[in-house]
Structure formats: C-alpha cells, structure tokens
Design a protein around this motif. Structure first.
Motif, PDB file in Angstrom:
ATOM      1  N   GLY A  14       0.838  -1.189   0.000  1.00  0.00           N
ATOM      2  CA  GLY A  14       0.000   0.000   0.000  1.00  0.00           C
ATOM      3  C   GLY A  14       0.872   1.237   0.000  1.00  0.00           C
ATOM      4  O   GLY A  14       1.925   1.260   0.620  1.00  0.00           O
ATOM      5  N   SER A  15       0.423   2.248  -0.701  1.00  0.00           N
ATOM      6  CA  SER A  15       1.170   3.496  -0.750  1.00  0.00           C
ATOM      7  C   SER A  15       0.200   4.658  -0.588  1.00  0.00           C
ATOM      8  O   SER A  15      -0.818   4.727  -1.296  1.00  0.00           O
ATOM      9  CB  SER A  15       1.919   3.609  -2.085  1.00  0.00           C
ATOM     10  OG  SER A  15       2.616   4.824  -2.151  1.00  0.00           O
ATOM     11  N   ASP A  16       0.511   5.541   0.339  1.00  0.00           N
ATOM     12  CA  ASP A  16      -0.289   6.741   0.570  1.00  0.00           C
ATOM     13  C   ASP A  16      -1.740   6.385   0.887  1.00  0.00           C
ATOM     14  O   ASP A  16      -2.674   6.949   0.329  1.00  0.00           O
ATOM     15  CB  ASP A  16      -0.195   7.665  -0.647  1.00  0.00           C
ATOM     16  CG  ASP A  16      -0.466   9.118  -0.299  1.00  0.00           C
ATOM     17  OD1 ASP A  16      -0.313   9.482   0.879  1.00  0.00           O
ATOM     18  OD2 ASP A  16      -0.854   9.879  -1.194  1.00  0.00           O
ATOM     19  N   VAL A  17      -1.921   5.404   1.780  1.00  0.00           N
ATOM     20  CA  VAL A  17      -3.264   4.932   2.111  1.00  0.00           C
ATOM     21  C   VAL A  17      -3.713   5.329   3.521  1.00  0.00           C
ATOM     22  O   VAL A  17      -4.851   5.077   3.893  1.00  0.00           O
ATOM     23  CB  VAL A  17      -3.383   3.393   1.942  1.00  0.00           C
ATOM     24  CG1 VAL A  17      -3.243   2.997   0.487  1.00  0.00           C
ATOM     25  CG2 VAL A  17      -2.369   2.652   2.799  1.00  0.00           C
ATOM     26  N   VAL A  18      -2.844   5.950   4.300  1.00  0.00           N
ATOM     27  CA  VAL A  18      -3.173   6.337   5.675  1.00  0.00           C
ATOM     28  C   VAL A  18      -3.207   7.857   5.735  1.00  0.00           C
ATOM     29  O   VAL A  18      -2.200   8.499   5.982  1.00  0.00           O
ATOM     30  CB  VAL A  18      -2.130   5.787   6.675  1.00  0.00           C
ATOM     31  CG1 VAL A  18      -2.470   6.194   8.100  1.00  0.00           C
ATOM     32  CG2 VAL A  18      -1.999   4.282   6.561  1.00  0.00           C
ATOM     33  N   ASP A  79      13.514  11.746   3.379  1.00  0.00           N
ATOM     34  CA  ASP A  79      13.349  11.820   4.828  1.00  0.00           C
ATOM     35  C   ASP A  79      11.879  11.854   5.249  1.00  0.00           C
ATOM     36  O   ASP A  79      11.541  11.451   6.352  1.00  0.00           O
ATOM     37  CB  ASP A  79      14.066  13.049   5.387  1.00  0.00           C
ATOM     38  CG  ASP A  79      15.585  12.922   5.300  1.00  0.00           C
ATOM     39  OD1 ASP A  79      16.084  11.783   5.215  1.00  0.00           O
ATOM     40  OD2 ASP A  79      16.260  13.964   5.317  1.00  0.00           O
ATOM     41  N   ILE A  80      11.010  12.335   4.380  1.00  0.00           N
ATOM     42  CA  ILE A  80       9.598  12.469   4.749  1.00  0.00           C
ATOM     43  C   ILE A  80       8.772  11.219   4.433  1.00  0.00           C
ATOM     44  O   ILE A  80       7.588  11.169   4.738  1.00  0.00           O
ATOM     45  CB  ILE A  80       8.957  13.697   4.065  1.00  0.00           C
ATOM     46  CG1 ILE A  80       9.014  13.570   2.544  1.00  0.00           C
ATOM     47  CG2 ILE A  80       9.614  14.978   4.538  1.00  0.00           C
ATOM     48  CD1 ILE A  80       8.214  14.618   1.803  1.00  0.00           C
ATOM     49  N   ILE A  81       9.396  10.200   3.869  1.00  0.00           N
ATOM     50  CA  ILE A  81       8.694   8.969   3.494  1.00  0.00           C
ATOM     51  C   ILE A  81       9.188   7.818   4.360  1.00  0.00           C
ATOM     52  O   ILE A  81      10.384   7.618   4.526  1.00  0.00           O
ATOM     53  CB  ILE A  81       8.926   8.619   2.006  1.00  0.00           C
ATOM     54  CG1 ILE A  81       8.525   9.773   1.097  1.00  0.00           C
ATOM     55  CG2 ILE A  81       8.211   7.329   1.632  1.00  0.00           C
ATOM     56  CD1 ILE A  81       7.070  10.124   1.102  1.00  0.00           C
ATOM     57  N   ASP A  82       8.244   7.064   4.916  1.00  0.00           N
ATOM     58  CA  ASP A  82       8.567   5.867   5.690  1.00  0.00           C
ATOM     59  C   ASP A  82       8.031   4.649   4.949  1.00  0.00           C
ATOM     60  O   ASP A  82       7.010   4.718   4.274  1.00  0.00           O
ATOM     61  CB  ASP A  82       7.911   5.901   7.068  1.00  0.00           C
ATOM     62  CG  ASP A  82       8.501   6.959   7.969  1.00  0.00           C
ATOM     63  OD1 ASP A  82       9.744   6.987   8.099  1.00  0.00           O
ATOM     64  OD2 ASP A  82       7.737   7.747   8.540  1.00  0.00           O
ATOM     65  N   VAL A  83       8.723   3.529   5.123  1.00  0.00           N
ATOM     66  CA  VAL A  83       8.210   2.245   4.645  1.00  0.00           C
ATOM     67  C   VAL A  83       8.017   1.378   5.880  1.00  0.00           C
ATOM     68  O   VAL A  83       8.967   1.031   6.558  1.00  0.00           O
ATOM     69  CB  VAL A  83       9.185   1.563   3.648  1.00  0.00           C
ATOM     70  CG1 VAL A  83       8.619   0.218   3.214  1.00  0.00           C
ATOM     71  CG2 VAL A  83       9.440   2.459   2.447  1.00  0.00           C
ATOM     72  N   TRP A  84       6.742   1.104   6.190  1.00  0.00           N
ATOM     73  CA  TRP A  84       6.409   0.278   7.337  1.00  0.00           C
ATOM     74  C   TRP A  84       6.175  -1.149   6.870  1.00  0.00           C
ATOM     75  O   TRP A  84       5.497  -1.389   5.872  1.00  0.00           O
ATOM     76  CB  TRP A  84       5.134   0.766   8.007  1.00  0.00           C
ATOM     77  CG  TRP A  84       5.214   2.112   8.652  1.00  0.00           C
ATOM     78  CD1 TRP A  84       6.317   2.721   9.167  1.00  0.00           C
ATOM     79  CD2 TRP A  84       4.132   3.012   8.857  1.00  0.00           C
ATOM     80  NE1 TRP A  84       5.982   3.940   9.699  1.00  0.00           N
ATOM     81  CE2 TRP A  84       4.649   4.144   9.516  1.00  0.00           C
ATOM     82  CE3 TRP A  84       2.786   2.970   8.563  1.00  0.00           C
ATOM     83  CZ2 TRP A  84       3.848   5.223   9.880  1.00  0.00           C
ATOM     84  CZ3 TRP A  84       1.991   4.044   8.915  1.00  0.00           C
ATOM     85  CH2 TRP A  84       2.522   5.151   9.571  1.00  0.00           C
TER      86      TRP A  84
END
Length: 101
Positions: A14-18, A79-84
């Motif tokens: 999923g990307s940009d879903v939260v 820096d503003i993007i996380d991969v959980w």
C-alpha cells in the motif's frame, strides 16, 4: 476454503493509504480480512496527521507486528517517506497480545 482471488495474500502493498482518520478502521479491517498468519503488509507512508498515524499503528497492533524498518537505497528514499512492514500474527498470538489468552 478461501477464494485465491480475494485472499489470503502473502504480501500486500500500500502506498499513501493512511491519511483520513475515518478510513483507518476500514483499511485495517480490510488488511485483516485479506491476510493470514505470516502475511506481510508493506505501507509506504508520508505523515500528514500524527493523530491518524497513531490510530493506524494502534489498530494494526491488534493482529500485526511492526517489523524493523528496511534500509532504502538513498537514491530512492526521502526523509519524509517511511516504509512500514507488518507481519500478521497467528490467532493464538493475537489472543495473547490482547490479553484474552
């Protein structure tokens, strides 16, 4: 027997879903419905609302373990993007984590 067209899946991306708090419970419920023990969920996320992020992470704790962050190639990271990365727990582990076991 589950229909392979609708899950369970070994990997969900999923990307940009939260981003909207009112949609977070629906998203988490959908992830619970299409995964099984051992399934992994990777979410690419940019924080827009700490409250929404906390809600998502809190609801995910019910059935998923959050795994350590992966190192990204610097050329493809920001820096503003996380991969959980989350891994679905087995049913017995879910009961123990919720205090029901």
């Amino acid at each position: 027997r589950p229909d392979p067209a609708v899950g369970p899946f070994d990997l969900v991306l999923g990307s940009d879903v939260v981003w909207l708090a009112e949609l977070v419970p629906i998203l988490v419920h959908a992830l619970e419905a299409i995964t099984c023990a051992g399934s992994r969920v990777l979410i690419v996320h940019q924080t827009r609302s700490l409250q929404t992020e906390r809600l998502f992470l809190g609801l995910m704790k019910r059935r998923f373990d959050k795994l350590p962050s992966l190192d990204s190639d610097p050329q493809y990271s920001a820096d503003i993007i996380d991969v959980w990365t989350f891994e679905r727990r087995a049913s017995a582990e879910v009961e123990e984590a919720s205090g029901a076991g």
